[in-house]
Write a protein that holds these residues in place. Structure first.
Motif, PDB file in Angstrom:
ATOM      1  N   CYS A 117       6.585  -8.920  32.441  1.00 15.83           N
ATOM      2  CA  CYS A 117       6.126  -8.130  31.289  1.00 15.83           C
ATOM      3  C   CYS A 117       7.261  -7.470  30.519  1.00 15.83           C
ATOM      4  N   ALA A 118       8.499  -7.560  30.995  1.00 16.34           N
ATOM      5  CA  ALA A 118       9.589  -6.794  30.372  1.00 16.34           C
ATOM      6  C   ALA A 118      10.812  -7.654  30.104  1.00 16.34           C
ATOM      7  N   ALA A 119      11.586  -7.174  29.142  1.00 17.39           N
ATOM      8  CA  ALA A 119      12.882  -7.788  28.850  1.00 17.39           C
ATOM      9  C   ALA A 119      13.837  -6.692  28.394  1.00 17.39           C
ATOM     10  N   ASP A 120      15.088  -6.847  28.769  1.00 20.98           N
ATOM     11  CA  ASP A 120      16.170  -6.010  28.265  1.00 20.98           C
ATOM     12  C   ASP A 120      16.886  -6.863  27.229  1.00 20.98           C
ATOM     13  N   GLU A 131      13.507   0.390  15.995  1.00 21.28           N
ATOM     14  CA  GLU A 131      12.555   0.826  14.964  1.00 21.28           C
ATOM     15  C   GLU A 131      11.455  -0.221  14.766  1.00 21.28           C
ATOM     16  N   ILE A 132      11.853  -1.478  14.699  1.00 20.84           N
ATOM     17  CA  ILE A 132      10.889  -2.573  14.540  1.00 20.84           C
ATOM     18  C   ILE A 132       9.974  -2.652  15.752  1.00 20.84           C
ATOM     19  N   LEU A 133      10.565  -2.617  16.946  1.00 21.29           N
ATOM     20  CA  LEU A 133       9.773  -2.709  18.180  1.00 21.29           C
ATOM     21  C   LEU A 133       8.781  -1.548  18.297  1.00 21.29           C
ATOM     22  N   SER A 134       9.149  -0.401  17.772  1.00 16.98           N
ATOM     23  CA  SER A 134       8.269   0.773  17.822  1.00 16.98           C
ATOM     24  C   SER A 134       6.945   0.520  17.109  1.00 16.98           C
ATOM     25  N   SER A 135       6.971  -0.353  16.117  1.00 16.55           N
ATOM     26  CA  SER A 135       5.758  -0.635  15.346  1.00 16.55           C
ATOM     27  C   SER A 135       4.958  -1.814  15.905  1.00 16.55           C
ATOM     28  N   LEU A 136       5.472  -2.448  16.941  1.00 13.78           N
ATOM     29  CA  LEU A 136       4.813  -3.619  17.531  1.00 13.78           C
ATOM     30  C   LEU A 136       4.189  -3.248  18.877  1.00 13.78           C
ATOM     31  N   LEU A 141       9.091   1.286  25.902  1.00 12.89           N
ATOM     32  CA  LEU A 141      10.164   1.013  24.952  1.00 12.89           C
ATOM     33  C   LEU A 141      11.231   2.083  25.156  1.00 12.89           C
ATOM     34  N   LEU A 142      12.378   1.661  25.672  1.00 10.94           N
ATOM     35  CA  LEU A 142      13.467   2.588  25.979  1.00 10.94           C
ATOM     36  C   LEU A 142      14.759   2.043  25.393  1.00 10.94           C
ATOM     37  N   ILE A 143      15.564   2.917  24.819  1.00 13.84           N
ATOM     38  CA  ILE A 143      16.856   2.476  24.286  1.00 13.84           C
ATOM     39  C   ILE A 143      17.964   3.041  25.159  1.00 13.84           C
ATOM     40  N   HIS A 149      15.085  -1.774  26.412  1.00 13.81           N
ATOM     41  CA  HIS A 149      14.109  -2.258  27.381  1.00 13.81           C
ATOM     42  C   HIS A 149      12.750  -2.223  26.683  1.00 13.81           C
ATOM     43  N   VAL A 150      12.067  -3.354  26.658  1.00 10.67           N
ATOM     44  CA  VAL A 150      10.725  -3.416  26.080  1.00 10.67           C
ATOM     45  C   VAL A 150       9.809  -4.118  27.074  1.00 10.67           C
ATOM     46  N   ALA A 151       8.611  -3.568  27.229  1.00  9.37           N
ATOM     47  CA  ALA A 151       7.613  -4.160  28.114  1.00  9.37           C
ATOM     48  C   ALA A 151       6.272  -4.177  27.395  1.00  9.37           C
ATOM     49  N   LEU A 152       5.497  -5.218  27.702  1.00  8.66           N
ATOM     50  CA  LEU A 152       4.141  -5.314  27.202  1.00  8.66           C
ATOM     51  C   LEU A 152       3.272  -5.853  28.325  1.00  8.66           C
ATOM     52  N   CYS A 153       2.376  -5.020  28.802  1.00  5.60           N
ATOM     53  CA  CYS A 153       1.470  -5.419  29.883  1.00  5.60           C
ATOM     54  C   CYS A 153       0.049  -5.313  29.399  1.00  5.60           C
ATOM     55  N   SER A 154      -0.635  -6.429  29.381  1.00  8.34           N
ATOM     56  CA  SER A 154      -2.006  -6.437  28.887  1.00  8.34           C
ATOM     57  C   SER A 154      -3.008  -6.026  29.950  1.00  8.34           C
TER      58      SER A 154
END
Length: 156
Positions: A117-120, A131-136, A141-143, A149-154
């Motif tokens: 679910c995550a990628a660095d 900024e872009i990822l914040s809207s998706l 979401l950590l910088i 670091h971004v993760a998306l878990c459904s």
């Protein structure tokens, strides 16, 4: 030009899971079709490769179909839209991690990397990417100084 491996080269054994294999094959073909329409910005193996795993002979392979689906979800819902908006390459530092690799790199026990679910990631303008990822869609979401670091878990 298809930059994704053929279904036979997906790095885990699905031959014993016939119904799931058929569903995965369909998901995989849909993913390829979608990406080829948009442009092949990412390769699946970018989310599996690890210089640390290679250096220390750690086999970083997906163990089940849900991990593959999670990677596809992250890619389709978050990373591809971010890449299209950013209009610059995004590089994957770390994607999926098997438990051994996660322990080796000091990842937390319940890391989203373990489930795919995550990628660095990083790019030429991490603040714009953040900024872009914040809207998706995202779960985390950590910088950090050298990556995001971004993760998306459904399934939460």
């Amino acid at each position: 030009m298809i930059l994704y491996p053929s279904i036979e080269k997906i790095p885990f054994d699905l031959r014993c899971m016939s119904d799931e294999f058929v569903r995965l094959q369909k998901d995989y073909m849909q993913l390829n079709s979608y990406i080829l329409c948009k442009k092949p910005f990412f390769q699946l193996n970018e989310f599996l490769l690890s210089t640390i795993a290679s250096k220390f002979s750690i086999e970083n392979k997906l163990a089940d179909i849900s991990q593959f689906r999670n990677l596809c979800n992250l890619l389709l819902e978050t990373l591809l839209p971010a890449r299209l908006q950013l209009q610059h390459p995004i590089f994957v530092n770390s994607g999926f991690r098997c438990p051994e690799l996660n322990r080796f790199v000091g990842g937390v026990e319940n890391s989203f990397h373990l489930s795919g679910c995550a990628a660095d990631i990083h790019c030429c303008d991490d603040s714009r990417l953040f900024e872009i990822l914040s809207s998706l869609p995202h779960t985390e979401l950590l910088i950090y100084p050298s990556f995001i670091h971004v993760a998306l878990c459904s399934n939460l």
